[in-house]
Enzyme design. Structure first.
Site, short mmCIF file in Angstrom:
data_model
loop_
_atom_site.label_atom_id
_atom_site.label_comp_id
_atom_site.label_asym_id
_atom_site.label_seq_id
_atom_site.Cartn_x
_atom_site.Cartn_y
_atom_site.Cartn_z
N ASN A 22 -0.54 -9.47 4.69
CA ASN A 22 -0.48 -8.04 4.96
C ASN A 22 -0.32 -7.28 3.64
O ASN A 22 -0.16 -7.88 2.58
CB ASN A 22 0.68 -7.73 5.90
CG ASN A 22 0.50 -6.43 6.65
OD1 ASN A 22 -0.41 -5.65 6.36
ND2 ASN A 22 1.38 -6.15 7.59
N GLN B 80 0.81 -1.21 0.00
CA GLN B 80 0.00 0.00 0.00
C GLN B 80 0.85 1.26 0.00
O GLN B 80 0.35 2.35 -0.29
CB GLN B 80 -0.94 0.01 1.21
CG GLN B 80 -0.24 0.19 2.54
CD GLN B 80 -1.18 0.08 3.72
OE1 GLN B 80 -1.61 -1.01 4.08
NE2 GLN B 80 -1.50 1.22 4.33
#
Length: 343
Positions: free
Chosen positions: A307, A142
């Site tokens: 994750n 991200q």
């Protein structure tokens, strides 16, 4: 003669003292040079560029402090997990916490679903890894400037159920959620709610591919032309009963599940390998996806979590968190707020 001997003794003592001081100073210089070299290598690995010498020195000092803390933890050798020097090593604790944008209070506005399709599941595999069944796309990142973990967690679960129902694993677009899911409580890189993401996917009749709507790590304008080319859709979502690891296990045994965790703990931030156990809070600040569970070599039960911090974090992007702990909320609050899409 006595005074001469005293002179020689004093001189020798001073020489020894000077030599020890020089040796210690030289050792510190070598250690500092080694740390500087490690910092340079770390910068190259993670593509770090600082605006000027002052910022570089500031970041170096933070890096040095974090490295010493990580090495001290690992050298103690009394934990079931190890820490590592990752992309967060030049950030202070406050700066790291600012990256994760989830706001715990926002979940108080969400009404939990009344149904749980896996309520009556009585038998599950002893271990399960959805990666081995082809239901998990490669690790994504991200970035450090966009609090979009909510989008990544929702997309990973949607990718999983799409594979299980269609037989095709498709990497879907997080950026579409960031740019286009703006009418509800989701706010792109600022914050987001997983359940609201699922609602958007339903109303939007699906998501486009990652390739056609690539991740930019910034808030953008919804690309209606690309956004209309959907390749995967869901019919709805359900919440897992709160504070119930058995219910979470039943759900994960059937599909990848989106969860919220408290990632603010030092051990979570610098997690490198093993099964995370010990102190961990329950204040939500991060969204991840449970893609399996298992038992370590020493018999410790764990959750396998995907994750969105890239492959240089954790076990090539994954973390194992202790399962079946005494606290009903689960380790890091993993059992408090879990949900999954329905295809």
């Amino acid at each position: 003669m006595a005074s001469e001997n005293l002179f020689h003794c004093t001189s020798l003592a001073l020489l020894l003292l000077f030599g020890f001081w020089a040796f210690s100073a030289n050792t510190r210089t070598l250690e500092d040079a080694s740390m500087h070299e490690r910092h340079e290598q770390w910068m190259a690995q993670h593509g770090k560029v600082y605006k000027d010498h002052h910022e570089k020195e500031l970041r170096y000092k933070i890096f040095q402090q974090n490295v010493k803390g990580i090495e001290g933890f690992n050298n103690a050798g009394n934990k079931s997990h190890k820490l590592g020097v990752n992309q967060f090593a030049d950030l202070t604790e406050e700066e790291f916490k600012a990256i994760n944008k989830l706001k715990g209070y926002m979940w108080s506005k969400i009404s939990r679903t009344s149904t749980f399709k896996y309520e009556h599941v009585t038998k599950v595999p002893a271990t399960l890894d959805w990666r081995q069944k082809g239901a998990v796309t490669p690790i994504k990142s991200q970035g450090l400037k966009c609090g979009s973990c909510w989008a990544f967690a929702a997309v990973a679960a949607t990718e999983g159920i799409t594979k299980l129902t269609t037989g095709e694993l498709i990497s879907l677009s997080e950026q579409e959620l960031i740019d286009c899911d703006t009418n509800g409580d989701n706010g792109g890189c600022k914050w987001g709610i997983i359940q609201e993401a699922f609602k958007f996917i339903v109303q939007n009749k699906g998501l486009a591919t990652e390739a056609s709507y690539p991740y930019q790590a910034v808030d953008g304008t919804c690309n209606a032309k690309v956004e209309s080319k959907h390749v995967a859709s869901i019919k709805g979502y359900e919440d897992v009963p709160a504070n119930n690891e058995t219910a979470l296990l039943n759900a994960v045994a059937n599909q990848p599940v989106s969860v919220l965790v408290d990632s603010s703990d030092y051990d979570f931030r610098f997690y490198s390998s093993g099964v995370l156990s010990g102190s961990c809070g329950t204040t939500f600040d991060h969204a991840v996806t449970v893609v399996g569970y298992g038992v370590s070599d020493d018999g410790t039960k764990y959750w396998l979590i995907k994750n969105s911090w890239g492959v240089y974090w954790g076990e090539q992007g994954y973390i194992r968190i202790k399962r079946d702990v005494a606290a009903k909320e689960g380790m890091c609050g993993i059992a408090m707020q879990a949900s999954y899409p329905i295809a």
